[in-house]
Design a protein around this motif. Structure first.
Motif, PDB file in Angstrom:
ATOM      1  N   VAL A  50      85.839 -20.157   1.147  1.00  0.00           N
ATOM      2  CA  VAL A  50      86.184 -18.731   1.178  1.00  0.00           C
ATOM      3  C   VAL A  50      85.924 -18.065   2.518  1.00  0.00           C
ATOM      4  O   VAL A  50      86.467 -16.998   2.780  1.00  0.00           O
ATOM      5  CB  VAL A  50      85.428 -17.957   0.076  1.00  0.00           C
ATOM      6  N   ASP A  51      85.104 -18.662   3.370  1.00  0.00           N
ATOM      7  CA  ASP A  51      84.837 -18.041   4.663  1.00  0.00           C
ATOM      8  C   ASP A  51      86.125 -17.857   5.456  1.00  0.00           C
ATOM      9  O   ASP A  51      86.839 -18.826   5.747  1.00  0.00           O
ATOM     10  CB  ASP A  51      83.845 -18.893   5.477  1.00  0.00           C
ATOM     11  N   GLY A  52      86.403 -16.611   5.780  1.00  0.00           N
ATOM     12  CA  GLY A  52      87.590 -16.338   6.586  1.00  0.00           C
ATOM     13  C   GLY A  52      88.894 -16.443   5.830  1.00  0.00           C
ATOM     14  O   GLY A  52      89.961 -16.383   6.433  1.00  0.00           O
ATOM     15  N   LYS A  53      88.839 -16.601   4.507  1.00  0.00           N
ATOM     16  CA  LYS A  53      90.061 -16.735   3.710  1.00  0.00           C
ATOM     17  C   LYS A  53      90.012 -15.698   2.592  1.00  0.00           C
ATOM     18  O   LYS A  53      89.672 -15.978   1.454  1.00  0.00           O
ATOM     19  CB  LYS A  53      90.172 -18.146   3.124  1.00  0.00           C
ATOM     20  N   ASN A  54      90.334 -14.463   2.911  1.00  0.00           N
ATOM     21  CA  ASN A  54      90.147 -13.358   1.978  1.00  0.00           C
ATOM     22  C   ASN A  54      91.074 -13.416   0.777  1.00  0.00           C
ATOM     23  O   ASN A  54      90.854 -12.716  -0.208  1.00  0.00           O
ATOM     24  CB  ASN A  54      90.330 -12.022   2.707  1.00  0.00           C
ATOM     25  N   ASP A  55      92.115 -14.225   0.852  1.00  0.00           N
ATOM     26  CA  ASP A  55      93.038 -14.301  -0.278  1.00  0.00           C
ATOM     27  C   ASP A  55      92.649 -15.429  -1.246  1.00  0.00           C
ATOM     28  O   ASP A  55      93.326 -15.641  -2.249  1.00  0.00           O
ATOM     29  CB  ASP A  55      94.468 -14.529   0.219  1.00  0.00           C
ATOM     30  N   ARG A  56      91.566 -16.112  -0.959  1.00  0.00           N
ATOM     31  CA  ARG A  56      91.141 -17.232  -1.787  1.00  0.00           C
ATOM     32  C   ARG A  56      90.129 -16.749  -2.823  1.00  0.00           C
ATOM     33  O   ARG A  56      89.178 -16.038  -2.502  1.00  0.00           O
ATOM     34  CB  ARG A  56      90.510 -18.327  -0.910  1.00  0.00           C
ATOM     35  N   ARG A  57      90.322 -17.124  -4.092  1.00  0.00           N
ATOM     36  CA  ARG A  57      89.383 -16.773  -5.158  1.00  0.00           C
ATOM     37  C   ARG A  57      88.766 -18.055  -5.696  1.00  0.00           C
ATOM     38  O   ARG A  57      89.464 -18.950  -6.158  1.00  0.00           O
ATOM     39  CB  ARG A  57      90.117 -16.039  -6.285  1.00  0.00           C
ATOM     40  N   ILE A  58      87.451 -18.144  -5.623  1.00  0.00           N
ATOM     41  CA  ILE A  58      86.727 -19.324  -6.083  1.00  0.00           C
ATOM     42  C   ILE A  58      85.712 -18.890  -7.143  1.00  0.00           C
ATOM     43  O   ILE A  58      84.962 -17.928  -6.957  1.00  0.00           O
ATOM     44  CB  ILE A  58      85.988 -20.014  -4.907  1.00  0.00           C
ATOM     45  N   VAL A  59      85.709 -19.596  -8.268  1.00  0.00           N
ATOM     46  CA  VAL A  59      84.760 -19.308  -9.337  1.00  0.00           C
ATOM     47  C   VAL A  59      83.493 -20.121  -9.099  1.00  0.00           C
ATOM     48  O   VAL A  59      83.553 -21.329  -8.838  1.00  0.00           O
ATOM     49  CB  VAL A  59      85.360 -19.656 -10.717  1.00  0.00           C
ATOM     50  N   VAL A  60      82.335 -19.453  -9.169  1.00  0.00           N
ATOM     51  CA  VAL A  60      81.056 -20.165  -9.124  1.00  0.00           C
ATOM     52  C   VAL A  60      80.407 -20.011 -10.498  1.00  0.00           C
ATOM     53  O   VAL A  60      80.138 -18.905 -10.955  1.00  0.00           O
ATOM     54  CB  VAL A  60      80.138 -19.662  -7.988  1.00  0.00           C
ATOM     55  N   SER A  61      80.228 -21.130 -11.173  1.00  0.00           N
ATOM     56  CA  SER A  61      79.781 -21.130 -12.564  1.00  0.00           C
ATOM     57  C   SER A  61      78.367 -21.685 -12.655  1.00  0.00           C
ATOM     58  O   SER A  61      78.102 -22.810 -12.226  1.00  0.00           O
ATOM     59  CB  SER A  61      80.748 -21.975 -13.407  1.00  0.00           C
ATOM     60  N   VAL A  62      77.461 -20.902 -13.211  1.00  0.00           N
ATOM     61  CA  VAL A  62      76.059 -21.294 -13.306  1.00  0.00           C
ATOM     62  C   VAL A  62      75.574 -21.070 -14.734  1.00  0.00           C
ATOM     63  O   VAL A  62      76.159 -20.311 -15.493  1.00  0.00           O
ATOM     64  CB  VAL A  62      75.166 -20.480 -12.341  1.00  0.00           C
ATOM     65  N   PRO A  76      79.340 -13.354  -1.967  1.00  0.00           N
ATOM     66  CA  PRO A  76      80.272 -13.123  -0.855  1.00  0.00           C
ATOM     67  C   PRO A  76      81.669 -12.824  -1.382  1.00  0.00           C
ATOM     68  O   PRO A  76      82.039 -13.200  -2.493  1.00  0.00           O
ATOM     69  CB  PRO A  76      80.235 -14.466  -0.101  1.00  0.00           C
ATOM     70  N   GLU A  77      82.444 -12.140  -0.569  1.00  0.00           N
ATOM     71  CA  GLU A  77      83.813 -11.798  -0.945  1.00  0.00           C
ATOM     72  C   GLU A  77      84.609 -13.083  -1.216  1.00  0.00           C
ATOM     73  O   GLU A  77      84.458 -14.078  -0.521  1.00  0.00           O
ATOM     74  CB  GLU A  77      84.486 -11.005   0.181  1.00  0.00           C
ATOM     75  N   GLY A  78      85.432 -13.040  -2.249  1.00  0.00           N
ATOM     76  CA  GLY A  78      86.254 -14.194  -2.594  1.00  0.00           C
ATOM     77  C   GLY A  78      85.658 -15.078  -3.664  1.00  0.00           C
ATOM     78  O   GLY A  78      86.274 -16.053  -4.078  1.00  0.00           O
ATOM     79  N   MET A  79      84.432 -14.738  -4.132  1.00  0.00           N
ATOM     80  CA  MET A  79      83.788 -15.534  -5.173  1.00  0.00           C
ATOM     81  C   MET A  79      83.641 -14.721  -6.458  1.00  0.00           C
ATOM     82  O   MET A  79      83.345 -13.527  -6.413  1.00  0.00           O
ATOM     83  CB  MET A  79      82.407 -16.019  -4.730  1.00  0.00           C
ATOM     84  N   GLU A  80      83.837 -15.373  -7.572  1.00  0.00           N
ATOM     85  CA  GLU A  80      83.653 -14.754  -8.880  1.00  0.00           C
ATOM     86  C   GLU A  80      82.557 -15.496  -9.622  1.00  0.00           C
ATOM     87  O   GLU A  80      82.617 -16.715  -9.770  1.00  0.00           O
ATOM     88  CB  GLU A  80      84.953 -14.829  -9.686  1.00  0.00           C
ATOM     89  N   LEU A  81      81.536 -14.760 -10.053  1.00  0.00           N
ATOM     90  CA  LEU A  81      80.417 -15.384 -10.756  1.00  0.00           C
ATOM     91  C   LEU A  81      80.721 -15.495 -12.242  1.00  0.00           C
ATOM     92  O   LEU A  81      81.192 -14.554 -12.873  1.00  0.00           O
ATOM     93  CB  LEU A  81      79.139 -14.571 -10.558  1.00  0.00           C
ATOM     94  N   GLU A  82      80.415 -16.657 -12.778  1.00  0.00           N
ATOM     95  CA  GLU A  82      80.634 -16.939 -14.193  1.00  0.00           C
ATOM     96  C   GLU A  82      79.361 -17.573 -14.747  1.00  0.00           C
ATOM     97  O   GLU A  82      78.771 -18.447 -14.119  1.00  0.00           O
ATOM     98  CB  GLU A  82      81.821 -17.893 -14.324  1.00  0.00           C
ATOM     99  N   LEU A  83      78.940 -17.149 -15.925  1.00  0.00           N
ATOM    100  CA  LEU A  83      77.789 -17.741 -16.604  1.00  0.00           C
ATOM    101  C   LEU A  83      78.283 -18.668 -17.706  1.00  0.00           C
ATOM    102  O   LEU A  83      79.241 -18.349 -18.412  1.00  0.00           O
ATOM    103  CB  LEU A  83      76.916 -16.648 -17.229  1.00  0.00           C
ATOM    104  N   HIS A  84      77.637 -19.832 -17.850  1.00  0.00           N
ATOM    105  CA  HIS A  84      77.915 -20.698 -18.990  1.00  0.00           C
ATOM    106  C   HIS A  84      76.595 -21.047 -19.684  1.00  0.00           C
ATOM    107  O   HIS A  84      75.549 -21.162 -19.049  1.00  0.00           O
ATOM    108  CB  HIS A  84      78.657 -21.981 -18.581  1.00  0.00           C
ATOM    109  N   ALA A  85      76.652 -21.191 -20.996  1.00  0.00           N
ATOM    110  CA  ALA A  85      75.493 -21.577 -21.803  1.00  0.00           C
ATOM    111  C   ALA A  85      76.012 -22.042 -23.150  1.00  0.00           C
ATOM    112  O   ALA A  85      77.093 -21.635 -23.582  1.00  0.00           O
ATOM    113  CB  ALA A  85      74.525 -20.401 -21.968  1.00  0.00           C
ATOM    114  N   GLY A  86      75.214 -22.890 -23.835  1.00  0.00           N
ATOM    115  CA  GLY A  86      75.712 -23.448 -25.077  1.00  0.00           C
ATOM    116  C   GLY A  86      74.763 -23.390 -26.253  1.00  0.00           C
ATOM    117  O   GLY A  86      75.148 -23.053 -27.364  1.00  0.00           O
TER     118      GLY A  86
END
Length: 410
Positions: free
Chosen positions: A222-234, A251-261
Protein backbone atom coordinates in the motif's frame (compact mmCIF):
# COMPACT_ATOMS: atom_id res chain seq x y z
CA UNK A 1 -27.44 -44.26 12.54
CA UNK A 2 -26.74 -42.20 15.64
CA UNK A 3 -29.73 -42.19 18.00
CA UNK A 4 -29.70 -38.39 18.24
CA UNK A 5 -30.20 -38.06 14.49
CA UNK A 6 -33.25 -40.33 14.57
CA UNK A 7 -35.43 -38.55 17.10
CA UNK A 8 -33.69 -35.50 18.60
CA UNK A 9 -36.70 -33.26 17.90
CA UNK A 10 -38.92 -35.50 20.06
CA UNK A 11 -37.15 -34.15 23.15
CA UNK A 12 -38.22 -30.55 22.56
CA UNK A 13 -40.12 -29.33 25.61
CA UNK A 14 -38.45 -31.80 27.95
CA UNK A 15 -35.81 -31.17 30.67
CA UNK A 16 -32.21 -32.19 30.02
CA UNK A 17 -32.57 -34.86 32.70
CA UNK A 18 -34.71 -36.84 30.24
CA UNK A 19 -32.21 -36.77 27.36
CA UNK A 20 -30.32 -39.83 26.08
CA UNK A 21 -26.62 -39.69 26.93
CA UNK A 22 -24.02 -38.64 26.14
CA UNK A 23 -25.63 -35.46 24.79
CA UNK A 24 -24.32 -32.01 23.90
CA UNK A 25 -26.30 -29.25 25.60
CA UNK A 26 -26.23 -25.69 24.25
CA UNK A 27 -27.53 -22.80 26.32
CA UNK A 28 -29.16 -20.43 23.86
CA UNK A 29 -29.26 -17.48 26.29
CA UNK A 30 -25.51 -17.81 26.87
CA UNK A 31 -24.82 -18.11 23.15
CA UNK A 32 -26.84 -14.98 22.47
CA UNK A 33 -25.10 -12.98 25.20
CA UNK A 34 -21.63 -14.07 24.09
CA UNK A 35 -22.23 -13.19 20.44
CA UNK A 36 -23.84 -9.86 21.27
CA UNK A 37 -20.90 -8.72 23.39
CA UNK A 38 -18.49 -9.12 20.49
CA UNK A 39 -20.87 -7.59 17.96
CA UNK A 40 -21.14 -4.52 20.18
CA UNK A 41 -17.36 -4.24 20.56
CA UNK A 42 -16.87 -4.45 16.79
CA UNK A 43 -19.61 -1.88 16.22
CA UNK A 44 -18.01 0.60 18.61
CA UNK A 45 -14.65 0.21 16.87
CA UNK A 46 -16.19 0.54 13.41
CA UNK A 47 -14.25 -2.41 11.98
CA UNK A 48 -15.27 -5.40 9.88
CA UNK A 49 -15.88 -8.78 11.44
CA UNK A 50 -15.38 -12.26 9.96
CA UNK A 51 -16.60 -15.03 12.30
CA UNK A 52 -14.82 -18.37 12.12
CA UNK A 53 -17.61 -20.95 11.96
CA UNK A 54 -15.55 -24.01 12.89
CA UNK A 55 -16.75 -24.44 16.49
CA UNK A 56 -20.46 -25.25 16.38
CA UNK A 57 -20.74 -25.64 12.59
CA UNK A 58 -24.45 -24.98 12.13
CA UNK A 59 -26.77 -22.54 10.39
CA UNK A 60 -28.36 -21.19 13.55
CA UNK A 61 -25.10 -20.23 15.30
CA UNK A 62 -23.54 -18.84 12.12
CA UNK A 63 -26.55 -16.59 11.60
CA UNK A 64 -26.19 -15.41 15.21
CA UNK A 65 -22.46 -14.71 14.81
CA UNK A 66 -23.11 -12.62 11.69
CA UNK A 67 -25.66 -10.50 13.50
CA UNK A 68 -28.29 -11.89 11.12
CA UNK A 69 -26.48 -10.46 8.11
CA UNK A 70 -25.02 -7.30 9.68
CA UNK A 71 -21.62 -8.83 8.86
CA UNK A 72 -21.34 -10.85 5.67
CA UNK A 73 -17.94 -12.58 5.69
CA UNK A 74 -16.97 -15.91 7.25
CA UNK A 75 -13.93 -18.15 7.74
CA UNK A 76 -14.43 -21.89 7.26
CA UNK A 77 -12.02 -24.69 8.06
CA UNK A 78 -13.72 -27.37 5.97
CA UNK A 79 -15.54 -27.64 2.67
CA UNK A 80 -18.50 -29.06 4.59
CA UNK A 81 -18.80 -25.80 6.52
CA UNK A 82 -18.88 -23.81 3.28
CA UNK A 83 -21.52 -26.11 1.79
CA UNK A 84 -23.57 -25.85 4.98
CA UNK A 85 -23.40 -22.06 4.82
CA UNK A 86 -24.97 -21.93 1.38
CA UNK A 87 -28.42 -21.73 2.98
CA UNK A 88 -27.35 -18.43 4.51
CA UNK A 89 -26.01 -17.30 1.14
CA UNK A 90 -29.50 -17.93 -0.27
CA UNK A 91 -30.93 -15.87 2.59
CA UNK A 92 -28.63 -13.02 1.58
CA UNK A 93 -26.65 -13.18 4.83
CA UNK A 94 -23.19 -14.16 3.48
CA UNK A 95 -21.21 -12.68 0.58
CA UNK A 96 -17.77 -14.24 0.92
CA UNK A 97 -15.88 -17.02 2.65
CA UNK A 98 -12.22 -17.52 3.46
CA UNK A 99 -11.15 -21.16 3.23
CA UNK A 100 -8.92 -21.09 6.27
CA UNK A 101 -6.30 -23.71 5.43
CA UNK A 102 -3.40 -23.20 3.03
CA UNK A 103 -4.85 -24.33 -0.27
CA UNK A 104 -4.53 -27.99 -1.24
CA UNK A 105 -4.81 -29.70 -4.61
CA UNK A 106 -7.76 -31.84 -3.52
CA UNK A 107 -9.80 -28.86 -2.32
CA UNK A 108 -9.41 -26.69 -5.43
CA UNK A 109 -12.04 -28.33 -7.69
CA UNK A 110 -14.66 -28.13 -4.93
CA UNK A 111 -13.77 -24.53 -4.14
CA UNK A 112 -14.04 -23.63 -7.80
CA UNK A 113 -17.62 -24.96 -7.78
CA UNK A 114 -18.47 -23.19 -4.52
CA UNK A 115 -17.05 -19.96 -5.93
CA UNK A 116 -20.05 -19.84 -8.25
CA UNK A 117 -22.33 -19.35 -5.23
CA UNK A 118 -20.23 -16.99 -3.09
CA UNK A 119 -16.86 -15.30 -3.27
CA UNK A 120 -14.13 -17.66 -2.06
CA UNK A 121 -10.87 -16.30 -0.64
CA UNK A 122 -7.88 -18.65 -0.43
CA UNK A 123 -5.10 -18.81 2.16
CA UNK A 124 -1.46 -19.06 1.04
CA UNK A 125 1.89 -19.09 2.79
CA UNK A 126 4.22 -20.61 0.18
CA UNK A 127 5.23 -19.89 -3.41
CA UNK A 128 4.49 -23.56 -4.17
CA UNK A 129 0.79 -22.84 -3.65
CA UNK A 130 0.95 -20.26 -6.44
CA UNK A 131 2.55 -22.92 -8.64
CA UNK A 132 -0.44 -25.12 -7.77
CA UNK A 133 -2.96 -22.43 -8.70
CA UNK A 134 -1.21 -21.71 -11.98
CA UNK A 135 -1.03 -25.39 -12.89
CA UNK A 136 -4.72 -25.80 -12.10
CA UNK A 137 -5.61 -22.75 -14.20
CA UNK A 138 -3.56 -24.07 -17.12
CA UNK A 139 -5.69 -27.22 -17.22
CA UNK A 140 -8.97 -25.32 -17.05
CA UNK A 141 -11.09 -24.73 -20.13
CA UNK A 142 -12.56 -21.58 -18.55
CA UNK A 143 -10.94 -18.12 -18.71
CA UNK A 144 -8.42 -17.60 -15.92
CA UNK A 145 -9.77 -15.41 -13.12
CA UNK A 146 -7.21 -14.70 -10.37
CA UNK A 147 -8.05 -16.14 -6.96
CA UNK A 148 -8.09 -13.50 -4.19
CA UNK A 149 -5.72 -14.71 -1.46
CA UNK A 150 -4.87 -13.90 2.11
CA UNK A 151 -1.17 -14.27 2.91
CA UNK A 152 -0.86 -16.00 6.28
CA UNK A 153 1.48 -14.28 8.74
CA UNK A 154 2.92 -16.12 11.75
CA UNK A 155 2.91 -13.78 14.76
CA UNK A 156 4.09 -16.39 17.24
CA UNK A 157 1.87 -19.46 17.12
CA UNK A 158 4.23 -21.34 14.75
CA UNK A 159 1.42 -23.06 12.91
CA UNK A 160 0.67 -21.92 9.37
CA UNK A 161 2.23 -18.76 7.98
CA UNK A 162 5.55 -16.99 7.70
CA UNK A 163 7.04 -14.30 9.90
CA UNK A 164 7.25 -10.70 8.74
CA UNK A 165 11.06 -10.86 8.80
CA UNK A 166 11.25 -14.00 6.67
CA UNK A 167 13.04 -13.46 3.33
CA UNK A 168 10.35 -15.73 1.86
CA UNK A 169 7.61 -13.15 2.47
CA UNK A 170 8.65 -10.48 -0.07
CA UNK A 171 9.33 -13.24 -2.59
CA UNK A 172 5.84 -14.64 -2.06
CA UNK A 173 4.27 -11.21 -2.45
CA UNK A 174 6.18 -10.63 -5.68
CA UNK A 175 5.24 -14.08 -6.94
CA UNK A 176 1.54 -13.41 -6.38
CA UNK A 177 1.74 -9.93 -7.89
CA UNK A 178 3.25 -11.33 -11.08
CA UNK A 179 0.84 -14.27 -11.32
CA UNK A 180 -2.30 -14.45 -13.45
CA UNK A 181 -3.79 -17.05 -11.09
CA UNK A 182 -3.83 -15.07 -7.81
CA UNK A 183 -4.09 -11.57 -6.42
CA UNK A 184 -3.40 -10.32 -2.89
CA UNK A 185 -6.63 -9.68 -0.98
CA UNK A 186 -4.96 -9.16 2.37
CA UNK A 187 -2.80 -10.42 5.22
CA UNK A 188 -4.11 -12.73 7.92
CA UNK A 189 -2.78 -13.87 11.27
CA UNK A 190 -4.17 -15.94 14.12
CA UNK A 191 -2.63 -15.60 17.57
CA UNK A 192 -3.19 -19.13 18.78
CA UNK A 193 -0.61 -18.55 21.48
CA UNK A 194 -2.98 -15.99 23.05
CA UNK A 195 -4.68 -18.94 24.82
CA UNK A 196 -1.78 -18.75 27.25
CA UNK A 197 -2.76 -15.21 28.28
CA UNK A 198 -4.05 -14.84 31.83
CA UNK A 199 -4.89 -11.12 31.97
CA UNK A 200 -6.57 -8.51 29.79
CA UNK A 201 -3.26 -6.65 29.53
CA UNK A 202 -1.49 -9.74 28.20
CA UNK A 203 -4.23 -10.44 25.63
CA UNK A 204 -4.28 -6.78 24.55
CA UNK A 205 -0.51 -6.88 24.04
CA UNK A 206 -0.82 -9.97 21.84
CA UNK A 207 -3.59 -8.30 19.83
CA UNK A 208 -1.48 -5.19 19.31
CA UNK A 209 1.41 -7.40 18.15
CA UNK A 210 -0.94 -9.11 15.70
CA UNK A 211 -2.02 -5.83 14.18
CA UNK A 212 1.52 -4.49 13.96
CA UNK A 213 2.68 -7.72 12.32
CA UNK A 214 0.12 -7.76 9.52
CA UNK A 215 0.36 -4.00 9.00
CA UNK A 216 4.11 -4.32 8.54
CA UNK A 217 3.57 -7.01 5.93
CA UNK A 218 0.84 -5.04 4.15
CA UNK A 219 2.93 -1.87 3.85
CA UNK A 220 4.79 -3.50 0.98
CA UNK A 221 1.65 -3.24 -1.12
CA UNK A 222 0.00 0.00 0.00
CA UNK A 223 2.91 2.41 0.38
CA UNK A 224 2.58 4.98 -2.35
CA UNK A 225 -0.42 3.19 -3.88
CA UNK A 226 -3.47 5.10 -2.67
CA UNK A 227 -5.86 3.20 -4.91
CA UNK A 228 -4.92 -0.15 -3.38
CA UNK A 229 -7.15 -1.65 -0.65
CA UNK A 230 -5.64 -4.39 1.50
CA UNK A 231 -7.49 -6.21 4.28
CA UNK A 232 -5.52 -6.95 7.46
CA UNK A 233 -7.29 -9.67 9.43
CA UNK A 234 -6.41 -10.35 13.07
CA UNK A 235 -7.93 -12.19 15.97
CA UNK A 236 -8.55 -15.21 18.16
CA UNK A 237 -11.12 -15.67 20.87
CA UNK A 238 -8.84 -14.45 23.72
CA UNK A 239 -7.76 -11.35 21.79
CA UNK A 240 -11.31 -10.74 20.56
CA UNK A 241 -12.38 -10.34 24.19
CA UNK A 242 -10.11 -7.27 24.42
CA UNK A 243 -10.57 -5.90 20.90
CA UNK A 244 -11.94 -2.63 22.29
CA UNK A 245 -8.42 -1.90 23.56
CA UNK A 246 -6.93 -1.68 20.07
CA UNK A 247 -4.78 1.42 19.70
CA UNK A 248 -3.74 3.50 16.74
CA UNK A 249 -5.07 4.03 13.24
CA UNK A 250 -4.13 1.92 10.25
CA UNK A 251 -2.15 3.40 7.37
CA UNK A 252 -4.18 4.60 4.42
CA UNK A 253 -5.22 1.79 2.09
CA UNK A 254 -5.68 -0.82 4.83
CA UNK A 255 -8.94 -2.17 6.23
CA UNK A 256 -8.91 -3.83 9.63
CA UNK A 257 -10.94 -6.99 10.09
CA UNK A 258 -11.39 -9.07 13.25
CA UNK A 259 -11.88 -12.84 13.16
CA UNK A 260 -12.77 -15.19 16.03
CA UNK A 261 -14.52 -18.52 16.36
CA UNK A 262 -14.79 -20.09 19.81
CA UNK A 263 -16.32 -17.09 21.58
CA UNK A 264 -20.07 -18.00 21.28
CA UNK A 265 -19.40 -21.29 23.08
CA UNK A 266 -16.37 -20.74 25.32
CA UNK A 267 -14.94 -23.58 27.41
CA UNK A 268 -12.56 -24.35 30.27
CA UNK A 269 -9.54 -23.30 28.21
CA UNK A 270 -11.15 -19.90 27.72
CA UNK A 271 -12.14 -19.63 31.38
CA UNK A 272 -8.52 -20.37 32.30
CA UNK A 273 -7.45 -17.17 30.51
CA UNK A 274 -9.51 -15.18 33.06
CA UNK A 275 -11.02 -13.26 30.13
CA UNK A 276 -14.41 -14.97 30.42
CA UNK A 277 -16.50 -16.06 33.36
CA UNK A 278 -17.45 -19.71 34.01
CA UNK A 279 -21.09 -18.78 33.38
CA UNK A 280 -20.18 -17.74 29.81
CA UNK A 281 -19.70 -21.40 28.84
CA UNK A 282 -22.57 -22.31 26.52
CA UNK A 283 -21.57 -25.96 26.00
CA UNK A 284 -22.03 -28.82 28.47
CA UNK A 285 -22.04 -32.58 28.03
CA UNK A 286 -24.70 -34.65 29.75
CA UNK A 287 -23.61 -38.12 30.91
CA UNK A 288 -24.95 -40.97 33.05
CA UNK A 289 -23.23 -42.25 36.16
CA UNK A 290 -22.90 -45.96 35.39
CA UNK A 291 -20.91 -47.20 38.36
CA UNK A 292 -19.42 -46.05 41.68
CA UNK A 293 -16.16 -47.36 43.23
CA UNK A 294 -15.87 -46.40 46.93
CA UNK A 295 -12.60 -48.30 47.36
CA UNK A 296 -10.80 -45.93 45.01
CA UNK A 297 -13.18 -42.94 45.40
CA UNK A 298 -14.10 -42.83 41.71
CA UNK A 299 -17.17 -43.17 39.49
CA UNK A 300 -17.69 -44.18 35.86
CA UNK A 301 -19.69 -42.12 33.36
CA UNK A 302 -20.65 -42.95 29.78
CA UNK A 303 -18.74 -40.03 28.27
CA UNK A 304 -15.25 -40.91 27.14
CA UNK A 305 -12.78 -39.80 24.52
CA UNK A 306 -15.23 -39.74 21.63
CA UNK A 307 -17.77 -37.71 23.58
CA UNK A 308 -15.33 -35.25 25.19
CA UNK A 309 -11.96 -35.35 23.32
CA UNK A 310 -8.57 -35.68 25.00
CA UNK A 311 -7.91 -31.96 25.16
CA UNK A 312 -6.47 -30.74 28.44
CA UNK A 313 -5.76 -27.39 30.02
CA UNK A 314 -5.19 -25.72 33.36
CA UNK A 315 -8.31 -27.29 34.80
CA UNK A 316 -7.69 -30.86 36.00
CA UNK A 317 -8.63 -33.71 33.69
CA UNK A 318 -10.66 -33.71 30.50
CA UNK A 319 -13.93 -32.27 31.85
CA UNK A 320 -15.30 -30.90 35.12
CA UNK A 321 -18.63 -31.66 36.80
CA UNK A 322 -20.63 -28.42 36.60
CA UNK A 323 -22.14 -28.43 40.09
CA UNK A 324 -19.23 -30.27 41.73
CA UNK A 325 -16.08 -28.75 40.13
CA UNK A 326 -13.70 -30.71 42.35
CA UNK A 327 -14.83 -33.84 40.52
CA UNK A 328 -13.37 -34.12 37.04
CA UNK A 329 -12.90 -36.74 34.34
CA UNK A 330 -9.40 -37.86 35.28
CA UNK A 331 -9.06 -40.86 32.94
CA UNK A 332 -10.85 -42.01 29.81
CA UNK A 333 -11.30 -44.87 27.42
CA UNK A 334 -13.15 -44.67 24.13
CA UNK A 335 -16.69 -44.80 25.53
CA UNK A 336 -16.34 -44.04 29.23
CA UNK A 337 -14.70 -41.64 31.62
CA UNK A 338 -13.62 -41.94 35.24
CA UNK A 339 -14.64 -39.21 37.67
CA UNK A 340 -12.05 -38.52 40.36
CA UNK A 341 -11.60 -35.95 43.13
CA UNK A 342 -9.23 -33.13 42.16
CA UNK A 343 -8.19 -29.84 43.67
CA UNK A 344 -6.66 -26.82 41.97
CA UNK A 345 -6.75 -23.04 42.02
CA UNK A 346 -8.89 -23.16 38.90
CA UNK A 347 -11.54 -25.45 40.39
CA UNK A 348 -11.63 -23.24 43.48
CA UNK A 349 -12.35 -20.32 41.16
CA UNK A 350 -15.24 -22.24 39.61
CA UNK A 351 -16.70 -22.91 43.05
CA UNK A 352 -16.36 -19.23 43.99
CA UNK A 353 -17.84 -17.89 40.74
CA UNK A 354 -20.72 -20.33 40.35
CA UNK A 355 -21.68 -21.13 43.93
CA UNK A 356 -21.21 -24.83 43.21
CA UNK A 357 -21.14 -27.53 45.84
CA UNK A 358 -17.85 -27.97 47.66
CA UNK A 359 -16.88 -30.44 50.35
CA UNK A 360 -13.20 -31.07 51.00
CA UNK A 361 -12.29 -34.70 50.48
CA UNK A 362 -15.82 -35.66 49.46
CA UNK A 363 -16.51 -39.38 49.18
CA UNK A 364 -17.80 -40.67 45.87
CA UNK A 365 -20.74 -42.47 47.48
CA UNK A 366 -21.90 -39.16 48.93
CA UNK A 367 -21.57 -37.38 45.60
CA UNK A 368 -22.93 -39.82 43.02
CA UNK A 369 -25.39 -42.69 42.72
CA UNK A 370 -25.73 -45.06 39.78
CA UNK A 371 -28.44 -43.61 37.57
CA UNK A 372 -27.52 -39.98 38.26
CA UNK A 373 -27.03 -37.66 35.31
CA UNK A 374 -24.14 -35.21 35.45
CA UNK A 375 -23.42 -32.12 33.38
CA UNK A 376 -19.78 -31.56 32.40
CA UNK A 377 -17.91 -28.42 31.40
CA UNK A 378 -15.43 -29.36 28.67
CA UNK A 379 -11.89 -28.29 27.86
CA UNK A 380 -12.23 -27.33 24.18
CA UNK A 381 -15.65 -26.70 22.65
CA UNK A 382 -14.46 -26.88 19.04
CA UNK A 383 -13.26 -30.47 19.27
CA UNK A 384 -15.97 -31.73 21.62
CA UNK A 385 -18.75 -30.31 19.43
CA UNK A 386 -17.31 -32.14 16.41
CA UNK A 387 -18.05 -35.45 18.19
CA UNK A 388 -21.82 -34.91 18.36
CA UNK A 389 -24.51 -35.27 15.71
CA UNK A 390 -27.23 -33.13 17.29
CA UNK A 391 -27.28 -30.24 19.73
CA UNK A 392 -29.99 -29.93 22.39
CA UNK A 393 -30.65 -26.20 22.73
CA UNK A 394 -31.98 -25.18 26.13
CA UNK A 395 -33.38 -22.14 27.90
CA UNK A 396 -32.41 -20.71 31.31
CA UNK A 397 -34.26 -23.54 33.04
CA UNK A 398 -32.49 -26.26 31.00
CA UNK A 399 -35.63 -27.13 29.07
CA UNK A 400 -34.97 -28.20 25.46
CA UNK A 401 -36.53 -25.59 23.15
CA UNK A 402 -34.82 -26.46 19.86
CA UNK A 403 -32.51 -29.05 18.34
CA UNK A 404 -29.81 -28.11 15.83
CA UNK A 405 -27.92 -30.43 13.50
CA UNK A 406 -24.30 -29.47 12.75
CA UNK A 407 -22.47 -29.87 9.45
CA UNK A 408 -20.24 -32.92 9.41
CA UNK A 409 -17.25 -34.04 7.36
CA UNK A 410 -14.35 -32.30 5.69
Amino acid sequence: MDHSLQDHASYIGRPVSELPTPALILSKPVLERNTQILLEDVKQLGIEFRPHIKTLKCTEVTRMMLGDGLHRRIVASTLAEIRGSLDLVKEGKIDECLYGLPISASALPFLETLNKSLKIILMVDSEQQIDLLEAYAAKSSSPVVPWPVFIKIDVGSQRAGMTTHSPCLPRLIQRIESSSAATVYGFYCHAGHSYACRTEDAAAAVLQTEVEGVVEAAKVLVDGKNDRRIVVSVGSTPTAHVVKRLQGALPEGMELELHAGNYPANDLQQVATSLVEPTQQAVRILADVCSVYPDRNEALVNAGTIALSKETGEFPGFAVVVDRPQWSVVRMAQEHGILGWTESDQTSRLIEKTGSKSSDGEKVEAAFVVGDKVLLYIQHACITAAMHYAYYVVDEQDIVRETWVPWKGW
